[in-house]
Design an enzyme around this catalytic site. Structure first.
Site, mmCIF file in Angstrom:
data_model
loop_
_atom_site.group_PDB
_atom_site.id
_atom_site.type_symbol
_atom_site.label_atom_id
_atom_site.label_comp_id
_atom_site.label_asym_id
_atom_site.label_seq_id
_atom_site.Cartn_x
_atom_site.Cartn_y
_atom_site.Cartn_z
ATOM 1 N N CYS A 1 0.834 -1.202 0.000
ATOM 2 C CA CYS A 1 0.000 0.000 0.000
ATOM 3 C C CYS A 1 0.875 1.262 0.000
ATOM 4 O O CYS A 1 1.553 1.540 -0.982
ATOM 5 C CB CYS A 1 -0.985 -0.023 1.158
ATOM 6 N N HIS B 1 -3.717 -5.129 1.033
ATOM 7 C CA HIS B 1 -3.452 -5.620 2.387
ATOM 8 C C HIS B 1 -3.984 -7.050 2.503
ATOM 9 O O HIS B 1 -4.918 -7.437 1.804
ATOM 10 C CB HIS B 1 -4.157 -4.749 3.429
#
Length: 512
Positions: A343, A434
């Protein structure tokens, strides 16, 4: 004990942040769910950058998702209707019912107080109608009396919903009896009337040695201690927030390697780290030693460097440069050392980040390890996702403002429907997803590739590591600790009848 008689709601408050509120609620949830009780967690307001995406595309704190799993439930925005995600020391993103609303400072937040009280009251009332038991978790400590007027999650919630309150304290930090006494003493009499008892967390040694102190605490406060939870070496659940992620410290309890070699992982402990739990899946693997690091020297002997997510990507990138970690990552990558970015960490690995949303800095050069350009957009991407990584089905979730505008590297995987996701260049890997490392087969393939690039020819991935099963076992361990060490009849009575009438008020100069 009749399981059908478990009904009601209570609030678990803490003497401090990280005192054990989240794990106690998770353990209670699991214990009751195992008994067939319909139970749900609730945290009116959470402040954390560790979050997950719900099935309907909302966002809640990671701890409430874990508590939901303990109940056998999918995560829902009902369990955490207000989430504050710190972006700096003075501002936080305000998430209401799973959606980002605005960015607030401490004073701006007061303007939203009335609306947020209504949201919290509606969600708690709805949960109490749908479940036998609702276990509420406080935030920080109710002893922060400077915040009492705007409190939504501690005594403000308890007073509004007439909830009995248990206060938990961490004895491993020292001074727990003073913390428990002082927490009650600084509260207004009307708030004190709801404090029904205490729980001691993380006790080591012979509990009989603590008995005199608990007796004195009861004599001074008129309130019993309902249990002493022992310190459990094998317990390392998902960190609720950054307080649980300590720099220059190991992650988990590494098991011995299957082969002859260890893999050493240096995970960068960013100042505004988010979703640090991605790293914990690596620590579940035998022979993988994971450490959170804040010193560039810690990268010298690392086989894999991990850049996790960040709530303030550009600010944390500048921190990497200031303290020398950016240079250390460059040296590591130049000699062929593997690097993984997730991310915000993935965005940092690119050539440029255009950020007019979070930091307002405009175009900022990245670390240049991937041929990637990212531009931040006002709307946040929130989604549970599935895909395929070189023939392996994978899943995860996305929480980010950054949009990939150009990617000159091969993708790490493909999302369902065929869209390219992530990047791979040599031994540098990146993804916006994630939770990807919780896919067991993918994690093993990645670690095998890391070991090859790092020259760890003796490293062998375990064929049977199951992260989901490990988390379930952790929840069951928590439930066992609760069941064995709490006064369950007293707890059941509190749920059903509320705080006893006539509890003494501890007078202090602060209340006069």
């Amino acid at each position: 004990m009749s399981e059908s008689r478990w009904r009601g709601a209570l609030l678990v408050a803490g003497t401090t942040s990280d005192a054990g509120k989240s794990v106690l609620v998770a353990g209670l949830c699991r214990m009751l769910a195992r008994r067939g009780v319909r139970v749900a967690p609730f945290k009116a307001q959470n402040m954390s950058n560790n979050s997950v995406v719900t099935l309907d595309g909302g966002e809640i704190g990671r701890a409430q998702a874990l508590q939901a799993a303990a109940c056998g439930l999918e995560p829902s925005v009902r369990f955490n209707p207000v989430l504050l995600k710190p972006g700096s020391d003075r501002t936080s993103q305000l998430v209401v019912r799973g959606r980002a609303v605005t960015t607030v400072g401490a004073r701006d937040y007061i303007e939203h107080r009335g609306h947020l009280r209504t949201v919290v009251a509606e969600e708690l009332q709805s949960l109490r109608a749908d479940y036998d038991v609702v276990l509420c978790e406080g935030a920080g400590s109710p002893a922060e009396i400077n915040l009492r007027a705007t409190d939504l999650a501690n005594m403000g919630l308890a007073r509004a919903a007439d909830l009995p309150v248990l206060v938990v304290g961490d004895i491993d930090r020292g001074g727990v009896l003073a913390h428990l006494f002082g927490t009650v003493a600084v509260l207004a009499p009307e708030d004190q009337a709801l404090i029904a008892g205490f729980v001691i967390n993380k006790f080591r040694g012979d509990v009989s040695l603590l008995a005199p102190g608990l007796g004195q605490l009861t004599a001074m406060t008129g309130r019993p201690t309902l249990g002493v939870i022992p310190f459990a070496e094998d317990l390392w659940l998902d960190a609720e927030d950054s307080l649980g992620v300590v720099g220059d410290a190991p992650v988990g309890r590494p098991a011995p390697p299957v082969g002859d070699d260890w893999l050493r992982v240096a995970a960068i402990r960013l100042p505004r780290i988010s979703n640090s739990t991605d790293v914990e899946a690596l620590a579940c693997e035998p022979g993988v030693s994971v450490r959170w690091v804040t010193d560039p020297s810690r990268l010298e002997d690392a086989d894999l460097v991990v850049l996790p997510g960040s709530k303030s990507t550009v600010s944390d990138l500048e921190w990497l440069r200031r303290n020398g970690i950016a240079d250390a990552i460059a040296v590591h990558a130049k000699r062929g050392g593997p690097v993984l970015g997730v991310c915000g960490g993935y965005q940092m690995l690119g050539s440029v980040i255009v950020d007019d949303v979070e930091s307002g800095r405009g175009a900022v050069p990245g670390l240049g390890l991937l041929d990637l350009e990212v531009e931040f957009a006002p709307d946040k991407v929130l989604a549970q996702v599935r895909g395929d990584a070189h023939g392996v089905p994978v899943s995860g979730y996305e929480i980010h403002h950054g949009r990939v505008r150009r990617n000159g590297d091969p993708p790490l995987l493909h999302a369902r429907g065929g869209a390219a996701e992530g990047s791979i260049r040599g031994a540098v890997y990146g993804t916006h997803w994630h939770g990807l490392l919780e896919t067991d087969r993918f994690r093993r393939i990645l670690l095998d590739d890391v070991a090859e690039h790092a020259g760890r020819t003796g490293f062998v991935t375990a064929p049977d590591t199951d992260v989901a099963a490990i988390r379930t076992a952790q929840l069951d361990l928590l439930a066992d600790l609760v069941e064995q060490n709490l006064d369950l009849p007293a707890l059941q009575a509190l749920l059903g009848a509320g705080a006893p009438a006539g509890l003494p008020v501890i007078a202090s100069d602060l209340l006069r």
